[in-house]
Each structure stands twice: as structure tokens, then as C-alpha cells.
Scaffold this active site. Structure first.
Site, PDB file in Angstrom:
ATOM      1  CE1 TYR A   1      -3.975  -2.559   5.037  1.00 12.20           C
ATOM      2  CE2 TYR A   1      -3.141  -0.376   4.486  1.00 12.20           C
ATOM      3  CZ  TYR A   1      -3.683  -1.590   4.098  1.00 12.20           C
ATOM      4  OH  TYR A   1      -3.938  -1.827   2.772  1.00 12.20           O
TER       5      TYR A   1
ATOM      6  CB  SER B   1      -0.884   0.013   1.238  1.00  9.43           C
ATOM      7  OG  SER B   1      -1.540   1.262   1.391  1.00  9.43           O
TER       8      SER B   1
END
Length: 249
Positions: free
Chosen positions: A150, A137
Site C-alpha cells: 500500500y 497517504s
């Protein structure tokens, strides 16, 4: 050792039941690969199977279960192309999180990738060919408010993939990372809706992207398809952002 023929590749895609994972399954099937749609969501996986057509199979799989991962890869292998796309998060300040939350985020976003790579690498080395494509990401590259754990787990994905790329390059195996920016998927919608002010969050994400829009799953799938192809045979250890210019590095 000779490479297998392109149309005989078997691709194992985690998180294939929706969003980016579904788009990846569809693109790899279009490119002539046999696709294993690995996901815990049986309904979504069946929908992907119907959408993909071609030579595809569903593997119902909890990627946090080590024994299940090992069994599924053994049952559907040998795997030529491994795509780790499964992910999960909830937006919240780090101080509001606890160890149970940390464990879940790390297990799904990082340790699950360790499991699949661990079980695919040996047979890939034996055959002298393989493609590992891990979905990270842009949160891992630039940081992302309300996604501390995350972002950290996805940062681990990048570092791990680079190291694996070095370890196995001489065996004809490449390992690369695709980093989506904000992408219009059910996962993003669910993450945002679990917090507060969903419309404002989406608007802020869109403003941050130079192209002023969210990405589409098929745009991420195109990058994965390149890394999976023969054309990318001399490309390994790389991190590619597909984010409308959110990250330029």
C-alpha cells in the site's frame, strides 16, 4: 482560453461512497460544484447523494475496469475537477502477502488513478483548465509497518502526480496530492479489524500523531477544496500532509 465559471465546474470523485470521499463530495458540493459520486458501493453512494444534496449524481463504477472508467467519464464529462480518493488495504507483514494481494492493492490504489487521469486530461487540455487532486497517504512519505505494498502504491501516486503536473502546467491544469494521516473512517476501521489487536493498533496510531487524535474526513476535504479552487491556480506538483503533524516536511 477562458476558464469556465466557478459554479459550473464538474467534479468526479472516486471512492465517494463513504469516509473521506463522502466528505470531499459534500465539501465540493457546498462550494458550488456539480459532483459525480463514483463508487462500486451503490448503498453508500446513495447515502452520500442524500447527504450531499445540491447538484450531485451517482456513477456506479468499478475503478479496476478500464472500459467502465472510460465510459463513466465520457458519460458524465467533461470533468473539470478529478479527485482520486478510492483506496483499499489489509494490514499484514509483507512476507504474508502474495501476488494476488499485490495486484489488488496496486490496481485500486495506483492503476485506478492512472485510468481516470488518462481519460480526463485530454479534454482538460482542450478547455485550458483542470484540477487533479490525488489522495495518497502519509504511509507513502514515512513508511508504515504492515502496509508495504500500500505504501509503495501510494508513493507511486505522489511521483506520478508530480510528473503530470510538469507535463500539463502550461495548459492551465494543476495536479496535487493530499496525504491523510490516520483518519477516523470506515476504511481505517475495516483495515484494522481485518488484522489483530484492533484497539492496540488504533491506540498506537493515535500516539504517533503529535496532536494525539485521529483526523476527521472533513479536515482532508478542506485541503482538497483548496487545491480545487481558483486560489490554488499557481500551486501544482505539491504534496500536502493533513496528519496532525505526523509528517512534517
Amino acid at each position: 482560453m477562458n476558464s469556465p465559471e466557478a459554479l459550473s465546474r464538474t467534479a468526479f470523485v472516486t471512492g465517494g461512497a463513504s469516509g473521506i470521499g463522502r466528505a470531499i463530495c459534500g465539501r465540493l458540493a457546498t462550494d458550488g460544484h456539480r459532483v459525480i459520486i463514483a463508487d462500486i458501493d451503490s448503498t453508500g453512494a446513495a447515502d452520500t447523494l442524500a447527504a450531499v444534496g445540491g447538484d450531485a449524481t451517482v456513477a456506479l463504477l468499478d475503478i479496476t475496469d478500464s472500459a467502465a472508467v472510460a465510459g463513466s467519464i465520457a458519460d458524465h464529462g467533461p470533468i473539470d475537477i478529478l479527485v482520486n480518493c478510492a483506496g483499499w488495504d489489509v494490514l499484514m507483514p509483507f512476507t504474508d502477502t502474495d501476488e494476488e494481494f499485490w495486484d489488488r492493492v496496486i490496481d485500486i490504489n495506483f492503476k485506478a488513478m492512472l485510468r481516470t487521469v488518462h481519460h480526463c486530461l485530454g479534454p482538460m487540455k482542450d478547455r485550458g483548465w483542470g484540477r487533479i487532486i490525488n489522495i495518497s497517504s502519509d504511509a507513502a512519505r514515512v513508511g508504515s509497518s504492515l502496509e508495504a505494498v500500500y505504501a509503495g502504491a501510494k508513493g507511486g501516486v505522489i511521483s506520478f502526480t508530480k510528473t503530470i503536473a510538469r507535463e500539463v502546467a502550461r495548459h492551465g491544469i494543476t495536479a496535487n496530492v493530499v496525504c491523510p494521516g490516520p483518519t477516523d473512517t470506515p476504511l481505517l476501521a475495516g483495515i484494522v479489524e481485518a488484522g489483530n489487536n484492533a484497539d492496540q493498533v488504533i491506540a498506537a496510531m493515535t500516539r504517533a500523531v503529535p496532536m494525539k487524535r485521529l483526523g476527521r474526513p472533513d479536515e482532508i476535504a478542506a485541503a482538497v477544496a483548496f487545491f480545487a479552487s481558483e486560489d490554488a491556480g499557481f500551486v501544482t506538483g505539491q504534496t500536502l500532509s493533513v496528519s496532525g503533524g505526523l509528517t512534517m516536511a
